[in-house]
Design a protein around this motif. Structure first.
Motif, PDB file in Angstrom:
ATOM      1  N   HIS A 116      37.326  36.677  40.159  1.00  0.00           N
ATOM      2  CA  HIS A 116      35.875  36.579  40.325  1.00  0.00           C
ATOM      3  C   HIS A 116      35.143  37.502  39.360  1.00  0.00           C
ATOM      4  O   HIS A 116      34.113  37.126  38.783  1.00  0.00           O
ATOM      5  N   GLU A 117      35.660  38.702  39.166  1.00  0.00           N
ATOM      6  CA  GLU A 117      35.047  39.642  38.230  1.00  0.00           C
ATOM      7  C   GLU A 117      35.136  39.121  36.802  1.00  0.00           C
ATOM      8  O   GLU A 117      34.215  39.293  36.005  1.00  0.00           O
ATOM      9  N   ALA A 118      36.282  38.489  36.469  1.00  0.00           N
ATOM     10  CA  ALA A 118      36.440  37.934  35.125  1.00  0.00           C
ATOM     11  C   ALA A 118      35.461  36.789  34.880  1.00  0.00           C
ATOM     12  O   ALA A 118      34.835  36.701  33.817  1.00  0.00           O
ATOM     13  N   MET A 119      35.303  35.899  35.869  1.00  0.00           N
ATOM     14  CA  MET A 119      34.371  34.782  35.722  1.00  0.00           C
ATOM     15  C   MET A 119      32.924  35.254  35.670  1.00  0.00           C
ATOM     16  O   MET A 119      32.073  34.609  35.055  1.00  0.00           O
ATOM     17  N   ALA A 120      32.643  36.389  36.291  1.00  0.00           N
ATOM     18  CA  ALA A 120      31.278  36.909  36.305  1.00  0.00           C
ATOM     19  C   ALA A 120      30.801  37.309  34.912  1.00  0.00           C
ATOM     20  O   ALA A 120      29.594  37.301  34.651  1.00  0.00           O
ATOM     21  N   VAL A 121      31.732  37.638  34.020  1.00  0.00           N
ATOM     22  CA  VAL A 121      31.358  38.016  32.647  1.00  0.00           C
ATOM     23  C   VAL A 121      31.653  36.886  31.654  1.00  0.00           C
ATOM     24  O   VAL A 121      31.697  37.104  30.445  1.00  0.00           O
ATOM     25  N   GLY A 122      31.863  35.678  32.179  1.00  0.00           N
ATOM     26  CA  GLY A 122      32.026  34.519  31.315  1.00  0.00           C
ATOM     27  C   GLY A 122      33.413  34.273  30.783  1.00  0.00           C
ATOM     28  O   GLY A 122      33.587  33.573  29.779  1.00  0.00           O
ATOM     29  N   VAL A 123      34.436  34.819  31.427  1.00  0.00           N
ATOM     30  CA  VAL A 123      35.817  34.647  30.989  1.00  0.00           C
ATOM     31  C   VAL A 123      36.526  33.687  31.930  1.00  0.00           C
ATOM     32  O   VAL A 123      36.386  33.802  33.159  1.00  0.00           O
ATOM     33  N   ASN A 124      37.266  32.732  31.367  1.00  0.00           N
ATOM     34  CA  ASN A 124      38.052  31.802  32.172  1.00  0.00           C
ATOM     35  C   ASN A 124      39.403  32.437  32.474  1.00  0.00           C
ATOM     36  O   ASN A 124      40.279  32.485  31.604  1.00  0.00           O
ATOM     37  N   PRO A 125      39.604  32.937  33.691  1.00  0.00           N
ATOM     38  CA  PRO A 125      40.846  33.652  33.984  1.00  0.00           C
ATOM     39  C   PRO A 125      42.083  32.773  33.922  1.00  0.00           C
ATOM     40  O   PRO A 125      43.162  33.237  33.562  1.00  0.00           O
ATOM     41  N   PHE A 126      41.935  31.478  34.253  1.00  0.00           N
ATOM     42  CA  PHE A 126      43.084  30.582  34.241  1.00  0.00           C
ATOM     43  C   PHE A 126      43.639  30.424  32.829  1.00  0.00           C
ATOM     44  O   PHE A 126      44.846  30.571  32.600  1.00  0.00           O
ATOM     45  N   VAL A 127      42.772  30.147  31.877  1.00  0.00           N
ATOM     46  CA  VAL A 127      43.203  29.985  30.488  1.00  0.00           C
ATOM     47  C   VAL A 127      43.756  31.301  29.943  1.00  0.00           C
ATOM     48  O   VAL A 127      44.773  31.322  29.247  1.00  0.00           O
ATOM     49  N   LEU A 128      43.075  32.391  30.265  1.00  0.00           N
ATOM     50  CA  LEU A 128      43.502  33.694  29.763  1.00  0.00           C
ATOM     51  C   LEU A 128      44.885  34.063  30.295  1.00  0.00           C
ATOM     52  O   LEU A 128      45.723  34.597  29.565  1.00  0.00           O
ATOM     53  N   LYS A 129      45.132  33.756  31.564  1.00  0.00           N
ATOM     54  CA  LYS A 129      46.444  34.042  32.137  1.00  0.00           C
ATOM     55  C   LYS A 129      47.532  33.226  31.457  1.00  0.00           C
ATOM     56  O   LYS A 129      48.629  33.731  31.187  1.00  0.00           O
ATOM     57  N   LEU A 130      47.243  31.950  31.185  1.00  0.00           N
ATOM     58  CA  LEU A 130      48.229  31.105  30.507  1.00  0.00           C
ATOM     59  C   LEU A 130      48.556  31.655  29.114  1.00  0.00           C
ATOM     60  O   LEU A 130      49.724  31.663  28.701  1.00  0.00           O
ATOM     61  N   VAL A 131      47.536  32.115  28.402  1.00  0.00           N
ATOM     62  CA  VAL A 131      47.757  32.653  27.059  1.00  0.00           C
ATOM     63  C   VAL A 131      48.634  33.898  27.126  1.00  0.00           C
ATOM     64  O   VAL A 131      49.627  34.019  26.385  1.00  0.00           O
ATOM     65  N   PHE A 132      48.298  34.824  28.001  1.00  0.00           N
ATOM     66  CA  PHE A 132      49.066  36.065  28.099  1.00  0.00           C
ATOM     67  C   PHE A 132      50.483  35.800  28.604  1.00  0.00           C
ATOM     68  O   PHE A 132      51.447  36.434  28.144  1.00  0.00           O
TER      69      PHE A 132
END
Length: 336
Positions: free
Chosen positions: A226-242
């Motif tokens: 929720h905190e990540a989405m609040a600043v405009g970051v897609n956590p799902f995509v970011l997690k897949l990349v990492f």
């Protein structure tokens, strides 16, 4: 208390000093600093004494020890970095690069290539390491989402399956191939060569570069979706990349030297103890401390006893008591 600047300088000084020490010590022959710098001058063209370029000392330094040192540092840095990334992504301090089944999948792939030499060992280990992560993700995927708990549990199941398949391959192997497989699964650095360095260099450096560039986003993932989405970051995509990057560098390391236990779990905790939970700093710390620590363990494994202990066994013997000691002293605190 040591300042942050002094701590940061140690991340550069300590690896350089240990690399020099690792070059001059060994079971075959110890040399002094004068001889080391003389041979460095020969290699860089600063000295014209070409006759000294021949002989066993030249081979020991530049064909045996140096590729082993470089490969060891790369593997240590990659496992520690992958552990730190996965712990931030999953927000779980007990996750390491092998939680998702990477090690067992890579071990099975390497053993399969040893038993049936259709492809290179490192290629097969990499393919099955990636396949293990893919299976883990598919097993844990349900209802258009994947929970952290289900993925960790799925990783444990996939790891167990590949471990069982590896046992089957060991049972089917002849004594000579069985010995090679067992040695590889315990971590194997004594066969380090420039060819293995070149094979592992690009994927590991590329993965570490991606982690370094986007290291600040690990702090967002560590705070929660929720905190990540609040600043405009897609956590799902970011997690897949990492996760993809962590898989790539871990599989490359395991394919090069075999299975090294506990390393990706312990080093990120040590980095956080020294530098705090800020991933913008601990990413650099994991690279330096991971490479330095594994190189230090390797120096012990090849110099303390007349015979060489596999590096994976040594990391377990040293790492487990250290981790238990730190845990009992409450030095490890994920929430700090």
């Amino acid at each position: 208390m040591i300042s942050t600047i002094k701590k940061g300088s140690l991340l550069i000084i300590a690896p350089l000093l240990l690399i020099i020490v690792s070059l001059i010590i060994g079971s075959s022959q110890n040399i002094n600093l004068g001889e080391l710098f003389h041979h460095i001058a020969l290699e860089t063209g600063l000295s014209r004494d070409q006759a000294s370029l021949q002989g066993s000392l030249h081979t020991i330094l530049w064909q045996v020890r140096l590729p082993r040192i470089i490969l060891t540092f790369l593997v240590g840095a990659s496992l520690a970095s992958a552990g730190g990334v996965l712990q931030a992504v999953f927000r779980n301090p007990i996750v390491d690069p092998f939680t998702l089944g990477i090690s067992s999948g890579s071990a099975f792939g390497a053993a399969l290539a040893m038993l049936f030499p259709v492809m290179a060992v490192n290629v097969s280990a990499f393919i099955f390491g990636v396949a293990a992560v893919g299976i883990t993700y598919l097993v844990s995927y349900a209802g258009a989402k994947t929970s952290i708990v289900s993925m960790v549990l799925a990783g444990m199941i996939v790891s167990g399956v590949f471990t069982a398949l590896l046992t089957v391959l060991q049972y089917l192997s002849d004594p000579y191939k069985l010995q090679a497989i067992v040695q590889w699964t315990m971590g194997n650095l004594h066969t380090a060569s420039w060819q293995k360095v070149y094979t592992a260099l690009f994927p590991i450096l590329a993965g570490l570069l991606i982690i370094i560039i986007f290291r600040w986003k690990l702090n967002l993932l560590a705070l929660g979706d929720h905190e990540a989405m609040a600043v405009g970051v897609n956590p799902f995509v970011l997690k897949l990349v990492f996760m993809a990057v962590a898989t790539m560098i871990t599989a490359s390391a395991v394919a090069a030297v075999g299975v090294i236990s506990l390393f990706g779990l312990i080093v990120p905790h040590i980095s956080r103890m020294i530098f705090g939970p800020n991933n913008k700093i601990t990413v650099w710390a994991n690279i330096s401390i991971g490479g330095t620590f594994l190189l230090l363990i390797d120096d012990f494994s090849r110099t303390v006893l007349p015979f060489e202990i596999p590096i994976g066994v040594f990391t377990m013997i040293i790492g487990a008591p250290v981790f238990i000691f730190l845990m009992r002293r409450n030095a490890i605190n994920w929430n700090s």
